[in-house]
Structure formats: structure tokens, C-alpha cells
Design an enzyme around this catalytic site. Structure first.
Site, PDB file in Angstrom:
ATOM      1  N   HIS A 257       0.803  -1.025  -0.028  1.00  0.00           N
ATOM      2  CA  HIS A 257       0.023  -0.059   0.101  1.00  0.00           C
ATOM      3  C   HIS A 257       0.840   1.233   0.029  1.00  0.00           C
ATOM      4  O   HIS A 257       2.026   1.300   0.785  1.00  0.00           O
ATOM      5  CB  HIS A 257      -0.758   0.059   1.144  1.00  0.00           C
ATOM      6  CG  HIS A 257      -1.889   0.919   1.316  1.00  0.00           C
ATOM      7  ND1 HIS A 257      -1.683   2.354   1.322  1.00  0.00           N
ATOM      8  CD2 HIS A 257      -3.452   0.754   1.115  1.00  0.00           C
ATOM      9  CE1 HIS A 257      -2.965   2.960   1.290  1.00  0.00           C
ATOM     10  NE2 HIS A 257      -3.814   2.082   1.117  1.00  0.00           N
ATOM     11  N   ARG A 273      -6.297   9.872  -0.259  1.00  0.00           N
ATOM     12  CA  ARG A 273      -6.060  10.410  -1.652  1.00  0.00           C
ATOM     13  C   ARG A 273      -7.354  10.676  -2.396  1.00  0.00           C
ATOM     14  O   ARG A 273      -7.522  11.371  -3.339  1.00  0.00           O
ATOM     15  CB  ARG A 273      -5.322   9.555  -2.374  1.00  0.00           C
ATOM     16  CG  ARG A 273      -3.660   9.937  -1.946  1.00  0.00           C
ATOM     17  CD  ARG A 273      -2.617   8.657  -2.559  1.00  0.00           C
ATOM     18  NE  ARG A 273      -2.900   7.418  -1.850  1.00  0.00           N
ATOM     19  CZ  ARG A 273      -2.980   6.331  -2.274  1.00  0.00           C
ATOM     20  NH1 ARG A 273      -2.959   5.915  -3.636  1.00  0.00           N
ATOM     21  NH2 ARG A 273      -3.332   5.186  -1.562  1.00  0.00           N
TER      22      ARG A 273
END
Ligand SMILES: Cc1cc2nc3c(=O)[nH]c(=O)nc-3n(C[C@H](O)[C@H](O)[C@H](O)COP(=O)(O)OP(=O)(O)OC[C@H]3O[C@@H](n4cnc5c(N)ncnc54)[C@H](O)[C@@H]3O)c2cc1C
Length: 664
Positions: A257, A273
Site C-alpha cells: 500500500h 487520496r
């Protein structure tokens, strides 16, 4: 040894296991769940960002449906997934989200009218439809064309697991906590249950069942730094591997990740994000648009993690005592948004870093996060080799993720997979009977007894914790984001040596009951076998696909490698797994291999790709009603589902002609 009989045995009390248990119990079957810990502490509880389902309620999700979700999932997988399974999944995800709402999940909801959001670092006003007011909301996540990730702030896993576990409790499903499954009982063709050890008393028990479902989660903790809970050690995969019969699929497919905090590796969700946060380097420069002009920070995870690593290798990382890192900047989202939608992230930053992400950037680095590989199953969740053995959730290779899973598709897999496979498990139990020689059960119990006796009474000199730490370091250093043949050779050799040494483990604490040293000793040998399937699979796969990225073989090679790696363990004394391959048939694909739309476009084509493309065009021209997307899909790639899940999904704007992006 006590023997407990049941119809449906489920090993694992996370979202996937509980959902299967609920399905079995609803069909009137006697059901028992085993878990290392109380169900509500299963790793599912840690999931933050959300669950994908194409509800299309929000204005940025308009035009979404199963087809778009299917395309995103297949592209995300780098064409490594089973497209039948991806279809089963995307069709059922909206049903699962609505069912969860009915069971009490407080999904974040749409508010009609204008709202300000951040898209591509700019403030944008979205106007939500009046008709959508109060319906389930969705946020943006990486690798998707639409805003599709349903969420409850950044505590989605918590809400889901509590709702599903409460449902299981209300149905009277017993969870036998602190019971660790250590061996599958089988006769080479049929699985009959497991031998488990109580982590408190040390008692060894046999659980004998018509069906046994392994839902033990991922194997992230074979790596040194992982976002996973410390119990995610891959024992479920080892259970299947040690049968010598059942296979594991695509074990080399391990996801990193992009944004775990440095140094401890706790996750900050992709929702950061998705909601508009950006990545910056040591100069404060936002670098992702240079690498991925289209999707930027929201390319799929494998791509963003590689781009970040590349950027740090160019010397653009921030130096720290814990190695280089980059910055995740969510300051542009503002306090109100962070306090309401990213509050867990805020608390993690405050408690573990001593910073406030409302005003300060978060130090992040790609970190091991998800296991795409697992126990290989057919689309109905059953092992192709061992009848009565099922697997679901992160433990399984069902295989809807291929070589990279999209954010939000894992919680969804756990509940959707559990919902669908639960029905197949119940069908299996209804059409089979318990017919087992008790001597077979006893012989498996004796194997575990002998293993424990050897550890306690033997005079081994190796320490389990040392072997574990060495393994974790090897995996991190040599089987990480970027891989190459030389390092993988080293990893395989070093892991085999550790496996050999693990036969000589001795204990300082000789107690048979609660004894963490004994637990580690029993696990580490199993973990090493799992680690070897990952390293050997990665070494053999001389191409780059999804999260498996070979510096010495940078192309995705559909010509030679459009297949699934199957690992099995030849015998108890072996130091390496046996690898075989299962071809993925291009002529059966609804979406033949192509460019993902992000990342590097360098695939070596499969000889059948063009042929299948032409065949698809031909099928579509011959369709009576080409605008009926259900008919179209059925003509291209029909797939099976339990009857109750077959009806079409309905959406608010089904009859509205949606054009382009509706953000203004
Ligand atoms: C920090 C973090 C955040 C995430 N956020 C998201 C997200 O926002 N969206 C998303 O889609 N996915 C997310 N994921 C991934 C997702 O949470 C998991 O893939 C999913 O919850 C796994 O569920 P599961 O039921 O398969 O396994 P788990 O929830 O891991 O459950 C495993 C169960 O197996 C039991 N068990 C294990 N071994 C044994 C044994 N030998 N004997 C008996 N019992 C055993 C354990 O006690 C546990 O009950 C996240 C993952 C992490 C690490």
C-alpha cells in the site's frame, strides 16, 4: 481428544467467515466458527476507507454499474483475475451493501445540493441530486472510473464487522474463541474438519464437519513491516498447503500500500487520496502527475507504490532515521472534512506520530498490505482438489483480484464472497453426510500431539522468534515491491535453510497451556512454507504483472504468463513447494487483455487476444438488442450465481442518459 461434530465449520471470525456462517445458519445448518481472538477484534475491524459497490447514488458515481466495476476490477488485476468471479462479485456487491444497511451499518449518506470537494488539488463544487438525498454515499478510490467506495467515515471495517458479528450473535452462532486450527483432517480426497488447539488451556480438539471453510485472512506478517494485524500470519494458507493435496493460487501476488506511516507501518487509508490528498517529495513537490498524468495519486496501488519507490530511488525521498519517506498532504481537505471523514487517520497521526494532519504532512512509505494469493478455489469457493474444503475472503484465491486488488474491493470480497460462497457451502452440507472413520480423526490429532511433544520434550536449540524475524527481513529485502532473479534466488535459499532449522526449535518455557513461545514455534514452520510459496512463485514468474514487478523482466508477458501459479507441498520433509500453472483462457474472457489506462503500457500480447476481440465484435453485431447490457454480457460470458442473487440491480438514475463527468 474431544471430537465436536457439526455441519458447517468455519475457521475465522472476520467478515468473510462470519458471513458464510450466517448463510449456513439461515439454512438451518448446525454451524460453528473458530477464531484466534474475539470475533470483533478480527483484522476486518481495522479496514478504514470503504467498500466498493456500484450504487451510483452520488453525482460522481452517475453512470456506474456492474459493467464499469467489472472493467475496473479486471484492469486492476492486470488481467490476472478470473473474470467469471469478477462478474459474480460486481453483480452482488450492491446487494451486499444494502443488506448491510439493513443489518445496521450506518453508511455515510448523500446530502442534496452543493458541496465542496477537492479533485486534483483543486476545489470543486458537486451538486447532489434531490432524489439521492439520504441514499448511501460513495467516495473516490484508486483505479476506478467512478466514485464507488461506500464508507462510514474512515471506520468502515469497524462498522461492518460489528453489524455482521451482532447479526451472527442474534442468530446464536457459536464462536469458539482462542481456538487455533493447526491441521486439516482429510483422506486425500475429502476434507473432514480440523484439529485445533486451545490457546488458553492447550487442549487439542477435533472439529469434524460436512464442510470446512477457511476464512483466516491474509499472510502479511511473513513480512517485516506490514499494515496487517499481528495475527495475519498465513496459518490458514499453511493448513491447506500441508494437506499436500490442496493448492494455493498466485502466492507471489502481494500488495504494497502506498501510504503507511513511517516507521511503524500503520495504514492511512486510500480515502485520504480519494478525498483529494496528494503525495509530495522532500522539496514539497507533487510528483505523481509527472509519472501518471491521467490518474495521478489515484492510479492503482501497485502503480503508485512503484512510482513512489522510483522517486525515492532518485534521491527525492525525505531522509529520516528510519530510511527515506515521502509526504502525504491532506491539509488541503480542511479540518471539518478530516474531523468527519478521516478521523481515524487524524487519531493515528496524533497518537503514533505526534502530528496534526490538519496542518502537517504525514510521513509515508509503501508497505506490505494485502495478500491476493491464497487457497485456490473454484468459483463456488471449494478447493478443486479436496471436496468439502472451502475458502473465502483474504485467505482465498477465489480469484477476483488477480495480481492487484483495488482499494475497497477487499471488504467487498469478504462480505460478497461470504454471501455467495455461504450458499454453496450450505448446498454442499445439505447434499452430503458425515461419514468418517474415527481412527482417521485420531491419527491427525496424534500428529499435532507428536509435534507439541517434540517441541516441549525435545532438545532443539533454535528459537522460533529468531527464525521468524530472519524470515520477515528476507521477505522485506528480497521479495518486496521490486524483485529480481538474483535476490529471489537468495531469498529461496535462505528461506529453505530457515525451514530446515525450524525442525530443531526448542522452547525455554515448557508449559503446554497458554504459552506464546509454543504458539510461535508451531506457527513459524508453517509461515516459512507459506513464505517459500511466495518467493518461489515470484522467482519462477519471469514477467511483471500487477503487484509482481520484476526489474529483470519488466514486461507483462501475456504470451507466456497469462496463467495462475499453483503451489502445493510435496511432503513433510520437503524444503521447497511444487509449482504448477493453471492457464487463463483468453477465448473465454469478456474483456481480453489490453492496456490498464495507467502504469506502463508494455505488454507482450497473447496470440488469442486479437481472435477473441474479433469474436466479441461478431457476437455483439449479431445481438438482437445490443443496448441491453445484461443480454450483451450473457452472450459474451455467462456465469453462475445462486438464484436469489440473480435479479438485476436497480439504480436511481437507471433511465437517465449520463454523459461524461458531472463535476462542475
Ligand atoms: C489497515 C487496513 C485497512 C484496510 N482497509 C480496507 C478498506 O478500506 N477497504 C477494503 O476493501 N479493504 C481494506 N483492507 C483489507 C480488508 O480489511 C481485509 O482484506 C478483510 O477485512 C479480510 O477479511 P477476512 O474475513 O478475510 O479476514 P480477517 O478479518 O483477517 O479475519 C481472519 C479471522 O481468522 C481467524 N484465524 C486466523 N487464523 C486462524 C487459525 N489458525 N485458527 C482459527 N482462527 C484463525 C482470526 O481470528 C480472524 O477471526 C484493509 C486492510 C488493512 C490491513
Amino acid at each position: 481428544m474431544k471430537i465436536i461434530y457439526t455441519d458447517s465449520l468455519v475457521v475465522g471470525a472476520g467478515l468473510a467467515g462470519l458471513r458464510v456462517a450466517i448463510a449456513s445458519k439461515e439454512r438451518g445448518l448446525d454451524t460453528i466458527v473458530l477464531s484466534l481472538i474475539p470475533a470483533k477484534r478480527s483484522h476486518s475491524v481495522a479496514a478504514q476507507g470503504g467498500m466498493q459497490a456500484s450504487l451510483a447514488n452520488t453525482v460522481s458515481g452517475m453512470g456506474d454499474n456492474e459493467d464499469v466495476h467489472f472493467q475496473d476490477t479486471v484492469k486492476g488485476s492486470d488481467w490476472g483475475c478470473d473474470q467469471n468471479v469478477a462478474r459474480m462479485f460486481t453483480h452482488c456487491a450492491p446487494k451486499a451493501v444494502r443488506e448491510l444497511a439493513h443489518w445496521g451499518v450506518p453508511w455515510s449518506r448523500v446530502s442534496q445540493g452543493d458541496r465542496e470537494v477537492i479533485v486534483n488539488a483543486q476545489k470543486v463544487t458537486l451538486t447532489e441530486a434531490k432524489e439521492a438525498h439520504g441514499l448511501i454515499n460513495a467516495r473516490d478510490f484508486g483505479g476506478t472510473q467512478k466514485w464507488r467506495t461506500c464508507y462510514t467515515a474512515d471506520g468502515t471495517g469497524h462498522s461492518l464487522l460489528y453489524a455482521v458479528d451482532n447479526r451472527a450473535i442474534s442468530m446464536g452462532i457459536p464462536v469458539h474463541e482462542r481456538m487455533e486450527a493447526l491441521k486439516i483432517i482429510h483422506d486425500g480426497k475429502r476434507c473432514h474438519g480440523v484439529i485445533a488447539r486451545c490457546l488458553i488451556t492447550g487442549e487439542i480438539r477435533a472439529y469434524v464437519a460436512k464442510s470446512t471453510t477457511i476464512a483466516t485472512g491474509g499472510y502479511g506478517r511473513i513480512y517485516e513491516v506490514s499494515t496487517n494485524a499481528i495475527i495475519c500470519e498465513g496459518i490458514g494458507q499453511a493448513l491447506a498447503l500441508e494437506t499436500g493435496v490442496a493448492t494455493l493460487g498466485n502466492m507471489e501476488a502481494v500488495q504494497f500500500h502506498p501510504t503507511a506511516i513511517v516507521p511503524v507501518g500503520i495504514l492511512t487509508t486510500e480515502g485520504c487520496r480519494g478525498d483529494g490528498g496528494v503525495l509530495r517529495d522532500k522539496d514539497g513537490y507533487r510528483f505523481m502527475p509527472d509519472y501518471e498524468p491521467d490518474k495521478k495519486e489515484l492510479a492503482s496501488r501497485d502503480v503508485v507504490s512503484r512510482r513512489m519507490t522510483e522517486h525515492m530511488r532518485k534521491g527525492k525521498g525525505v531522509n529520516s532515521p528510519y530510511g527515506p519517506h515521502l509526504w502525504l498532504d491532506i491539509t488541503l481537505l480542511g479540518q471539518k472534512h478530516i474531523d468527519t471523514n478521516l478521523r481515524e487517520v487524524k487519531e493515528i497521526c496524533q497518537h503514533f506520530l505526534g502530528i496534526d494532519p490538519v496542518t502537517e504532512w504525514i510521513p509515508v512509505r509503501p508497505t506490505q498490505h494485502y495478500s491476493m494469493g491464497g487457497i485456490r478455489t473454484k468459483p463456488n469457493g471449494e478447493s478443486p482438489q479436496l471436496s468439502g474444503l472451502f475458502s473465502v475472503g483474504e485467505a482465498a484465491c477465489w480469484d477476483m483480484h488477480g495480481f492487484n486488488r483495488l482499494g475497497g474491493n477487499s471488504l467487498a470480497e469478504a462480505v460478497v464472497g461470504g454471501m455467495i460462497i455461504g450458499q454453496y457451502v450450505a448446498d454442499f452440507c445439505e447434499h452430503t453426510s458425515l461419514n468418517i472413520d474415527t481412527q482417521l480423526i485420531e491419527s491427525f490429532g496424534q500428529q499435532i500431539d507428536a509435534e507439541i511433544n517434540q517441541l516441549i520434550d525435545g532438545n532443539g536449540t533454535e528459537k522460533a522468534i529468531t527464525l521468524k524475524q530472519e524470515m520477515q527481513k528476507i521477505m522485506m529485502d528480497y521479495v518486496g515491491i521490486f524483485r529480481n532473479g538474483a535476490q529471489l534466488d537468495q531469498a529461496v535459499k535462505a528461506l529453505s535453510e530457515l525451514l530446515m532449522r525450524s525442525h530443531n526449535i526448542g522452547l525455554t518455557c515448557k508449559k503446554r497451556h497458554a504459552n506464546p513461545e509454543l504458539v510461535d514455534a508451531l506457527r513459524v514452520k508453517r509461515m516459512l512454507k507459506v513464505a517459500l510459496t511466495v518467493a518461489c512463485g515470484a522467482n519462477a514468474r519471469t514477467e511483471s504483472r500487477g503487484a509482481h514487478s520484476r526489474e529483470d523482466y519488466p514486461e507483462r508477458n501475456d504470451r507466456d504468463w497469462l496463467n495462475r501459479t499453483l503451489s502445493s507441498w510435496p511432503d513433510e520433509n520437503a524444503l521447497l513447494p511444487t509449482l504448477t500453472y493453471e492457464a487463463i483462457d483468453v477465448m473465454g474472457m469478456e474483456l481480453p487483455p489490453g492496456y490498464r489506462g495507467y502504469g506502463i503500457n508494455n505488454a507482450i500480447a497473447h496470440p488469442d487476444t486479437q481472435k477473441r476481440q474479433q469474436q466479441i465484435e461478431q457476437i455483439l453485431t449479431e445481438l438482437n438488442n445490443p443496448s441491453d447490457r445484461h443480454a450483451k454480457q450473457a452472450a459474451l460470458m455467462p456465469y453462475e450465481l445462486p438464484d436469489q442473487f440473480k435479479p438485476a440491480n436497480q439504480r436511481l438514475f437507471d433511465n437517465v442518459d449520463v454523459k461524461g463527468d458531472t463535476a462542475k
